[in-house]
Scaffold this motif. Structure first.
Motif, PDB file in Angstrom:
ATOM      1  N   THR A 128     -47.537 -18.312  56.359  1.00 13.91           N
ATOM      2  CA  THR A 128     -46.202 -18.221  55.740  1.00 13.91           C
ATOM      3  C   THR A 128     -45.369 -17.111  56.386  1.00 13.91           C
ATOM      4  N   SER A 129     -45.708 -16.737  57.608  1.00 17.93           N
ATOM      5  CA  SER A 129     -45.138 -15.530  58.231  1.00 17.93           C
ATOM      6  C   SER A 129     -43.623 -15.551  58.372  1.00 17.93           C
ATOM      7  N   ASN A 130     -43.001 -16.747  58.359  1.00 15.35           N
ATOM      8  CA  ASN A 130     -41.544 -16.787  58.534  1.00 15.35           C
ATOM      9  C   ASN A 130     -40.780 -16.494  57.252  1.00 15.35           C
ATOM     10  N   ARG A 131     -41.517 -16.338  56.125  1.00 15.63           N
ATOM     11  CA  ARG A 131     -40.809 -15.965  54.886  1.00 15.63           C
ATOM     12  C   ARG A 131     -41.597 -14.990  54.015  1.00 15.63           C
ATOM     13  N   CYS A 132     -42.914 -14.856  54.228  1.00 14.92           N
ATOM     14  CA  CYS A 132     -43.675 -13.913  53.397  1.00 14.92           C
ATOM     15  C   CYS A 132     -43.246 -12.485  53.706  1.00 14.92           C
ATOM     16  N   MET A 133     -43.419 -11.602  52.733  1.00 12.64           N
ATOM     17  CA  MET A 133     -42.923 -10.230  52.865  1.00 12.64           C
ATOM     18  C   MET A 133     -44.070  -9.234  52.781  1.00 12.64           C
ATOM     19  N   ILE A 134     -43.841  -8.073  53.347  1.00 13.72           N
ATOM     20  CA  ILE A 134     -44.917  -7.089  53.484  1.00 13.72           C
ATOM     21  C   ILE A 134     -45.469  -6.667  52.125  1.00 13.72           C
ATOM     22  N   GLY A 135     -44.606  -6.539  51.120  1.00 10.16           N
ATOM     23  CA  GLY A 135     -45.090  -6.181  49.794  1.00 10.16           C
ATOM     24  C   GLY A 135     -46.078  -7.188  49.251  1.00 10.16           C
ATOM     25  N   GLY A 136     -45.790  -8.459  49.435  1.00  9.50           N
ATOM     26  CA  GLY A 136     -46.704  -9.510  49.003  1.00  9.50           C
ATOM     27  C   GLY A 136     -47.989  -9.507  49.797  1.00  9.50           C
ATOM     28  N   MET A 137     -47.888  -9.199  51.097  1.00  3.70           N
ATOM     29  CA  MET A 137     -49.084  -9.131  51.942  1.00  3.70           C
ATOM     30  C   MET A 137     -50.011  -8.007  51.491  1.00  3.70           C
ATOM     31  N   VAL A 138     -49.410  -6.896  51.083  1.00  2.00           N
ATOM     32  CA  VAL A 138     -50.223  -5.791  50.557  1.00  2.00           C
ATOM     33  C   VAL A 138     -50.860  -6.215  49.230  1.00  2.00           C
ATOM     34  N   GLY A 139     -50.066  -6.822  48.363  1.00  8.42           N
ATOM     35  CA  GLY A 139     -50.570  -7.241  47.065  1.00  8.42           C
ATOM     36  C   GLY A 139     -51.758  -8.174  47.156  1.00  8.42           C
ATOM     37  N   ASN A 140     -51.712  -9.096  48.122  1.00  8.69           N
ATOM     38  CA  ASN A 140     -52.787 -10.083  48.273  1.00  8.69           C
ATOM     39  C   ASN A 140     -53.808  -9.694  49.335  1.00  8.69           C
ATOM     40  N   ASN A 141     -53.559  -8.585  50.057  1.00 10.23           N
ATOM     41  CA  ASN A 141     -54.363  -8.237  51.228  1.00 10.23           C
ATOM     42  C   ASN A 141     -54.463  -9.431  52.175  1.00 10.23           C
ATOM     43  N   SER A 142     -53.327  -9.902  52.616  1.00 12.38           N
ATOM     44  CA  SER A 142     -53.255 -11.104  53.443  1.00 12.38           C
ATOM     45  C   SER A 142     -53.931 -10.897  54.790  1.00 12.38           C
ATOM     46  N   CYS A 143     -54.447 -11.999  55.307  1.00 11.38           N
ATOM     47  CA  CYS A 143     -55.082 -11.977  56.638  1.00 11.38           C
ATOM     48  C   CYS A 143     -54.268 -12.842  57.583  1.00 11.38           C
ATOM     49  N   GLY A 144     -54.863 -13.893  58.094  1.00 12.08           N
ATOM     50  CA  GLY A 144     -54.161 -14.778  59.012  1.00 12.08           C
ATOM     51  C   GLY A 144     -55.127 -15.380  60.005  1.00 12.08           C
ATOM     52  N   SER A 145     -54.584 -16.195  60.878  1.00 16.42           N
ATOM     53  CA  SER A 145     -55.418 -16.938  61.823  1.00 16.42           C
ATOM     54  C   SER A 145     -56.190 -16.030  62.773  1.00 16.42           C
ATOM     55  N   HIS A 146     -55.635 -14.867  63.088  1.00 13.62           N
ATOM     56  CA  HIS A 146     -56.264 -13.989  64.084  1.00 13.62           C
ATOM     57  C   HIS A 146     -57.013 -12.816  63.444  1.00 13.62           C
ATOM     58  N   SER A 147     -57.519 -13.036  62.240  1.00 18.71           N
ATOM     59  CA  SER A 147     -58.231 -11.948  61.565  1.00 18.71           C
ATOM     60  C   SER A 147     -59.531 -11.587  62.265  1.00 18.71           C
ATOM     61  N   LEU A 148     -60.009 -12.459  63.149  1.00 18.62           N
ATOM     62  CA  LEU A 148     -61.181 -12.118  63.962  1.00 18.62           C
ATOM     63  C   LEU A 148     -60.967 -10.819  64.717  1.00 18.62           C
ATOM     64  N   TYR A 150     -57.724  -8.906  64.317  1.00 15.77           N
ATOM     65  CA  TYR A 150     -56.768  -8.006  63.673  1.00 15.77           C
ATOM     66  C   TYR A 150     -57.105  -7.684  62.224  1.00 15.77           C
ATOM     67  N   GLY A 151     -58.103  -8.347  61.660  1.00 15.39           N
ATOM     68  CA  GLY A 151     -58.496  -8.041  60.299  1.00 15.39           C
ATOM     69  C   GLY A 151     -57.433  -8.416  59.280  1.00 15.39           C
ATOM     70  N   SER A 152     -57.398  -7.641  58.183  1.00 16.68           N
ATOM     71  CA  SER A 152     -56.487  -7.941  57.079  1.00 16.68           C
ATOM     72  C   SER A 152     -55.418  -6.857  56.956  1.00 16.68           C
ATOM     73  N   THR A 153     -54.474  -7.060  56.057  1.00 17.92           N
ATOM     74  CA  THR A 153     -53.413  -6.071  55.811  1.00 17.92           C
ATOM     75  C   THR A 153     -54.027  -4.720  55.457  1.00 17.92           C
ATOM     76  N   ARG A 154     -55.067  -4.740  54.648  1.00 16.34           N
ATOM     77  CA  ARG A 154     -55.749  -3.499  54.233  1.00 16.34           C
ATOM     78  C   ARG A 154     -56.170  -2.659  55.436  1.00 16.34           C
ATOM     79  N   ASP A 155     -56.610  -3.321  56.494  1.00 15.72           N
ATOM     80  CA  ASP A 155     -57.092  -2.599  57.676  1.00 15.72           C
ATOM     81  C   ASP A 155     -55.988  -1.844  58.400  1.00 15.72           C
ATOM     82  N   HIS A 156     -54.734  -2.190  58.108  1.00 14.22           N
ATOM     83  CA  HIS A 156     -53.595  -1.577  58.807  1.00 14.22           C
ATOM     84  C   HIS A 156     -52.654  -0.833  57.860  1.00 14.22           C
ATOM     85  N   LEU A 157     -53.066  -0.724  56.603  1.00 16.88           N
ATOM     86  CA  LEU A 157     -52.223  -0.058  55.613  1.00 16.88           C
ATOM     87  C   LEU A 157     -52.504   1.443  55.631  1.00 16.88           C
ATOM     88  N   LEU A 158     -51.517   2.224  56.093  1.00 14.54           N
ATOM     89  CA  LEU A 158     -51.697   3.670  56.273  1.00 14.54           C
ATOM     90  C   LEU A 158     -51.252   4.475  55.054  1.00 14.54           C
TER      91      LEU A 158
END
Length: 968
Positions: A128-148, A150-158
């Motif tokens: 859903t990258s063309n409309r999903c928002m960063i706040g929602g990605m943090v809330g759900n700890n979103s991943c994606g096709s390349h999580s092999l 890049y991992g998940s949002t949690r892995d990059h949340l500073l």
């Protein structure tokens, strides 16, 4: 305090009307609950006011971004706080240290587009990258096709900046042992939070329970409950060198702990420029589970699965049909394996070795490798999966219930074998797709959630698969979160002891349960508060269009699953949805229109076809047809709007302006002998202003004037002067070319004649486009029947019907086959295949070598092209570009605009003028203004040409005019 009093202190918006609350009662899940109000806070102070109001009134706040959650995370009975409107700033980028600070309403693709010139991007990317928002990605700890990789949002949340449940502000980031110790002292809520976590994570019994009951640590995608296990790994508790950061806990907490206002993210370098996708074709889904393990040995960047059901759905989707070019035969499933490398040769070698091993194992039969732009087409096919599933006709749909399970990929074949046995026991079909590389498959059993028995089965299947996931030490939630869907099963998955720890966490962060209650803890039964009432009957309506392919009119509306593809912006591009792009308001989305139609047609009683709410939400649909192709579910809102408006007029009558616009072709036919007099009144300063005022047209608009004679008249007068060439084509004298754009029609005929074609105008009626655009579908149906009867024997592949105006000729292709009487349906389908835009015909003849550049000048000309929205949605602008570059030194740049904003009569109407102009200003007008004076501006659509002329002052030409002027 009530909402009216709160509005006085609130700088954002507070909306409490029933219609708007209905729009926010659903997301992309199966759940529905109407909120008390929808708010759009502008400032931190607004958020604090909301928190105070919620505490005072014993209600809750549901933070929401794009509303694409699949587990009901943003559905609730409290106050929706929509941050997608005002919290959209990219605050700061540090290129050297590779981080970015953003507000929660920043769209992922827009962020990455902004970062691209710095050769950086945010790694996790969802479908859903063309409309999903960063706040929602943090809330759900979103991943994606390349999580092999890049991992998940949690892995990059500073770092997270937020407002806590008592209204205080806090910042959460990396802490040393000493800094953590300092946080423990103090009387504020932040200190209490740190003390509670310290208490939990230093208790031996808790540590033992966490280590024993959380999912297998090798599973990257594990989102069940709060991530206490990850906090336990920090140096504060485990002696590792990883600093403690409560962002690990905040990611995946689904807005239940705090209200996020700023987010700091780690960035990564853009992937290597050398990329390729290998599309491994397998005969069965079982083969892919084993082929996946072989593919993993070759260290790909991603492996995704697309099953046969989704592949079959892509055959019926206009946009996705174009992306099927690499598919051979009828595969049972495809593995999409992507490789990154510093050289193409290395990729090809990896592909060769992987192919040999998979073939040796007897698993795959076709291994096309794709590079460059073709990679994006494959990924678009995969990303469309969720929306495409709504195209399955009838009330049974693939349902999100067990779609987020994740297990170790090594045990996936065994897990899936048992999974199939469970489905077999309950006689269920299932759709399989997504992230097979990381052991997560989006598994969707086909259920009818209007059926009370299937609603029970919905719960039973969830329960059965939870047991299976636990057996394999997996996570019930991999990336979509717990929400209302899986929260019920957390005590079973992790044990009562850990579940009680989660309650302690929730009660410490949010003692009064203000933030998004009923998610993760204290979740209601997962088959309650569903979008459809169990046992409800789907009402059948007597319609003008045929909706049998969807199961009926209401089922055609219900194809919208809420995925929110219609929320993308002009920055991302595309045609859908112009009114949302301009206003950035949920009520202007295709999703909002579908939600409103569904709700009021289902529950609206006798007044459903007099509904002010439906009328208002449909009013700002421009009928651009963008949704017909760009919505993966093919929700054709233009057609649904027209159908509803016919019902509305039948009950409420038709306004004078609506009649005037719809019947304009016939009015013009009566006035054709008095064109001069007509133009005198429409063109005169005083008379024109008076007419516009009386009829409700925008005073700023120039109403199109009639030509002094009609196109049909010119053809009749000049027919004998035209060459009687052997190759015959027919021209459709549409209602716009015939009365207004006569010169364009004349030049089109002269062009074709010069190129060796005999041109005739057959007997026919107007296209019916004006009637369809205003919702007078009964009249359009009569016209369609007449035209099909008149033309189906005459028009053929050898003698096609060519159209100058895209919206008119494409009516034959788009509406007629489903609009004509049933006995004419096959004739309409055959006729549709041979109705072409002039651009398509000339491009086809160029390809066949029948038209060459020899007839054209060699001057150097640059052209900027704006394609008609119906053309972009239903056909393509590629033929137009091919046609315009036929002269050797002509070059074309397509303006990346969506709908121009005029949309037939829409932009002329007084109440729509401002929005119409705003749409033009998004991309189109600035691009035209930037064009050099010598650059030719081209647009096939008559409305588009008027809009550009009104908005920029530039003259605009039909592609046929430009090509005619280029003749030697």
């Amino acid at each position: 305090m009530n909402f009216e009093e709160l509005k006085k202190e609130f700088s954002g918006e507070i909306i409490t009307n029933d219609a708007y609350r209905t729009l926010y009662s659903t997301d992309a899940s199966v759940y529905k609950e109407k909120p008390l109000a929808v708010t759009k806070p502008k400032t931190v102070n607004d958020i604090k006011k909301l928190i105070s109001f919620a505490r005072e009134n014993k209600t809750s706040i549901i933070p929401r971004t794009a509303g694409t959650s699949l587990a009901g995370q943003v559905v609730g009975g409290g106050i929706i706080a929509d941050v997608s409107a005002h919290w959209t700033k990219i605050i700061e980028v540090n290129k050297k240290e590779k981080w970015v600070r953003v507000q929660p309403g920043v769209v992922l693709d827009e962020l990455n587009k902004y970062l691209a010139p710095m050769e950086l991007f945010f790694g996790p990317e969802t479908s859903t990258s063309n409309r999903c928002m960063i706040g929602g990605m943090v809330g759900n700890n979103s991943c994606g096709s390349h999580s092999l990789i890049y991992g998940s949002t949690r892995d990059h949340l500073l770092e997270v900046k937020a407002v806590l449940s008592d209204g205080s502000e806090a910042v959460f980031s990396d802490l040393t042992k000493e800094e953590f110790k300092q946080k423990l002292s103090g009387d504020n809520l932040e200190s209490k939070i740190y003390r509670k976590l310290n208490e939990i994570l230093t208790n031996e019994k808790n540590i033992e329970e966490i280590n024993s009951n959380y999912p297998d640590k090798s599973i990257e995608r594990r989102n069940t409950g709060y991530a206490l296990d990850l906090l336990l790994n920090a140096e504060t508790f485990s002696g590792s060198d990883e600093k403690i950061n409560l962002c690990k806990l905040i990611a995946g907490s689904e807005g239940t702990l705090l209200f996020i206002t700023e987010i700091k993210l780690n960035l990564v370098d853009l992937p290597p420029k050398e990329k390729a996708v290998v599309a491994v074709h397998c005969n069965s889904i079982e083969q892919t589970f084993k082929a996946n393990l072989i593919a993993l040995k070759y260290k790909p960047a991603a492996i995704e699965l697309i099953d046969k059901i989704i592949l079959d759905c892509t055959k019926e989707n206009i946009e996705q049909r174009k992306n099927r070019f690499f598919i051979q035969g009828d595969p049972g499933a495809i593995l999409v394996v992507e490789f990154y490398s510093d050289s193409k040769e290395k990729i090809l070698q990896l592909k060769k070795e992987m192919e040999e091993e998979i073939k040796t194992a007897g698993l795959g039969y076709h291994f096309p490798v794709l590079f460059g732009a073709d990679i994006g087409k494959v990924w678009n096919l995969r990303k469309a999966g969720l929306g495409l599933l709504s195209n399955i006709p009838g009330d049974k749909k693939p349902v999100a219930v067990i779609e987020d399970t994740a297990v170790n990929p090594q045990v996936l074949p065994d897990y899936m074998a048992e999974f199939k046995e469970v489905l077999k026991e309950y006689n269920l079909e299932c759709v399989y797709y997504a992230h097979i590389a990381t052991g997560e498959l989006h598994l969707r059993p086909v259920l009818n959630l209007k059926d009370a028995n299937d609603v029970k089965l919905f719960h039973t299947i969830a329960d059965e698969i939870a047991k299976l996931v636990k057996k394999y030490k997996g996570s019930l939630s991999g990336e979509h979160g717990d929400g209302r869907l899986r929260g019920e099963f957390i005590p079973f998955m992790l044990g009562d002891h850990i579940y009680n720890l989660f309650k302690e966490v929730k009660n410490t962060w949010d003692p009064e349960h203000i933030f998004n209650p009923g998610k993760i803890v204290d979740t209601p039964e997962m088959n309650k508060s569903l979008r459809y009432v169990p046992g409800q009957k789907t009402e059948k309506f007597e319609t003008q269009f045929d909706y049998s392919s969807s199961g009926g009119f209401l089922q055609a509306i219900e194809k919208c699953n809420g995925s929110g593809d219609c929320r993308k912006s002009e920055i991302i591009g595309g045609t859908m949805c112009p009114s949302y792009m301009a206003a950035k308001d949920e009520k202007n989305t295709t999703r909002a229109r579908a939600n409103t139609l569904r709700e009021y047609l289902t529950n609206g009683g006798k007044e459903k076809f007099s509904s002010k709410e439906i009328y208002e939400v449909l009013d700002l649909c421009l009928s651009c047809k963008g949704c017909k192709s760009e919505c993966p579910s093919n929700v054709d809102m233009a057609r649904l709007k027209a159908e509803y408006m016919q019902f509305y007029y039948d009950q409420n009558g038709i306004s004078l302006r609506t009649r005037l616009i719809a019947y304009l072709p016939r009015i013009n036919n009566y006035l054709k002998k008095f064109a001069g007099l007509n133009n005198f009144f429409l063109g005169g300063t005083i008379t024109s202003a008076l007419i516009k005022k009386v009829l409700g047209f925008a005073p700023e608009r120039n109403i199109p004037l009639m030509h002094k004679f009609t196109f049909r008249y010119w053809i009749k007068q000049n027919f004998n002067n035209l060459k009687k060439n052997k190759k015959r084509v027919y021209i459709f004298a549409d209602e716009f070319t015939n009365f207004n754009d006569v010169e364009t029609g004349i030049k089109t005929v002269k062009l074709l004649n010069k190129l060796g074609y005999r041109v005739e105008v057959p007997e026919h009626f107007e296209s019916g486009r004006t009637f369809l655009s205003k919702g007078l579908v009964k009249e359009a149906k009569k016209i369609a029947n007449k035209n099909v009867n008149l033309l189906h024997r005459k028009i053929s592949e050898k003698n096609p019907l060519l159209g100058v105006e895209p919206s008119a000729i494409l009516t034959f292709r788009d509406e007629y086959p489903d609009l004509v009487n049933s006995e004419l349906r096959e004739e309409a389908k055959t006729l549709a295949k041979n109705c072409l835009m002039i651009d398509e015909f000339i491009a086809k003849e160029i390809d066949e070598g029948n038209i060459t550049s020899d007839n054209f000048v060699e001057d150097k000309i640059n052209i900027k092209l704006h394609g008609h929205c119906h053309q972009k949605a239903l056909a393509s602008t590629v033929p137009t570009k091919k046609m315009l570059t036929l002269p050797k030194n002509y070059s074309v740049e397509e303006i990346p605009s969506g709908c121009c904003g005029m949309a037939g009569s829409f932009g002329y109407e007084k109440e729509h003028y401002e929005l119409s102009t705003k749409i033009g200003e998004l991309v189109l007008f600035p691009a035209v203004r930037e064009a050099k004076p010598e650059t030719i501006i081209s647009a096939p659509g008559t409305s588009c040409r008027h809009q550009i002329k009104d908005g920029t002052g530039r003259e605009v030409y039909h592609p046929a005019e430009i090509l005619y002027n280029a003749l030697k």
